[in-house]
Enzyme design. Structure first.
Site, PDB file in Angstrom:
ATOM      1  CB  THR A 173      -1.518   0.500   1.238  1.00  0.00           C
ATOM      2  OG1 THR A 173      -1.911  -1.171   0.958  1.00  0.00           O
ATOM      3  CG2 THR A 173      -2.102   1.674   1.376  1.00  0.00           C
ATOM      4  CG  PHE A 175      -0.011   4.536   4.115  1.00  0.00           C
ATOM      5  CD1 PHE A 175      -1.321   4.778   4.463  1.00  0.00           C
ATOM      6  CD2 PHE A 175       0.685   3.441   3.599  1.00  0.00           C
ATOM      7  CE1 PHE A 175      -1.385   3.624   5.070  1.00  0.00           C
ATOM      8  CE2 PHE A 175       0.508   2.178   4.241  1.00  0.00           C
ATOM      9  CZ  PHE A 175      -0.912   2.409   4.973  1.00  0.00           C
TER      10      PHE A 175
END
Length: 285
Positions: A173, A175
């Protein structure tokens, strides 16, 4: 001196919490119920920064940062890439054969389909990964498991029954770190990313013409996403990430061309590229 507070969406033990611990080990993570709450905490000064997930290598877009950022007036000052490792957990003393259902965020359930199928249990969508871990720890029901992080298992006193159950090893992921004030990284200070939003003028081939300058000036665009404005099918805005600093000669020319064909344009951040970028650029060569 008080600790820097960093807002995130979710509960203690969420992947955003882990990203904060890795990127800012001395900061105080501040859980918020929604992305809007997290951004509001930054805007109001209640939090110093925010750590918001915007895309996942398996699930795609996570937070609608494209909608949230322009309205919030916040800026991107950094990024962080976190490999996602999902653990299957339950209350202490639970065995795998006791489990009848498993709860987690919809993306986590989608990223662990193989294990869920193998166990033959019912997937139940919850608000977030860490929240599902907290929930099952409070219910003390051995027929229900959760998919969450190792940190969540530790916080809520749960047993990990199966480790690293994600389907894809590359599950990562991205961010972004948000702040109230723009803080551009210095030109020439290493690999940089410039993020911006724009809306093209209503002309034939406007997008093609607006983006042409990036190709002719040798600028690498790593992300381009479109999204509707106020539910209008014909009012489209774009969010883009490109390599470089706006004062770099090639990028400066490309942005000039973009602005000529755009009715709206705003740079939302100029920040250091995370070292993880080097790993996936090599794979693409």
């Amino acid at each position: 001196m008080s600790k820097m507070k960093i807002a995130f969406q979710g509960e203690p033990g969420a992947n955003s919490h882990i990203a904060i611990d890795e990127a800012f080990p001395n900061a105080e993570p501040m859980p918020c119920a929604t992305f809007e709450d997290a951004l509001s905490a930054i805007s109001s000064g209640e939090a110093d920064l925010g750590m918001i997930p915007i895309e996942n290598s398996v699930a795609g877009r996570v937070a609608d940062i494209h909608h949230l950022l322009p309205a919030s007036g916040l800026f991107i000052i950094g990024e962080w890439f976190l490999p996602i490792r999902h653990q299957l957990m339950a209350v202490k003393g639970t065995r795998l054969e006791d489990i009848k259902s498993v709860e987690s965020h919809v993306h986590a359930l989608g990223q662990c389909r193989r294990m869920i199928r193998k166990l033959g249990v019912k997937p139940i969508v919850a608000a977030d990964t860490a929240g599902s871990a907290r929930d099952i720890s409070e219910r003390k029901d051995k027929s229900v498991a959760a998919i969450a992080s190792r940190l969540a298992a530790k916080i809520y006193g749960l047993d990990i029954l199966a480790e690293d159950i994600e389907d894809e090893a590359h599950n990562t992921t991205r961010f972004v770190v948000l702040a109230r004030e723009a803080k551009w990284a210095e030109q020439g200070s290493g690999p940089l990313v410039t993020s911006f939003v724009f809306r093209v003028r209503n002309l034939p081939a406007a997008l093609y013409k607006a983006l042409g300058g990036f190709a002719t000036n040798g600028v690498n665009m790593t992300k381009l996403e479109s999204y509707m404005v106020d539910g209008n099918f014909f009012a489209t805005q774009f969010y883009a990430d490109v390599d470089g600093h706006p004062d770099d000669k090639g990028l400066a020319f490309a942005l000039e061309e973009l602005k000529f064909f755009s009715r709206e344009f705003r740079i939302v951040g100029v920040y250091p590229g995370h070292p993880f970028r080097a790993t996936f650029s090599e794979k693409m060569d």
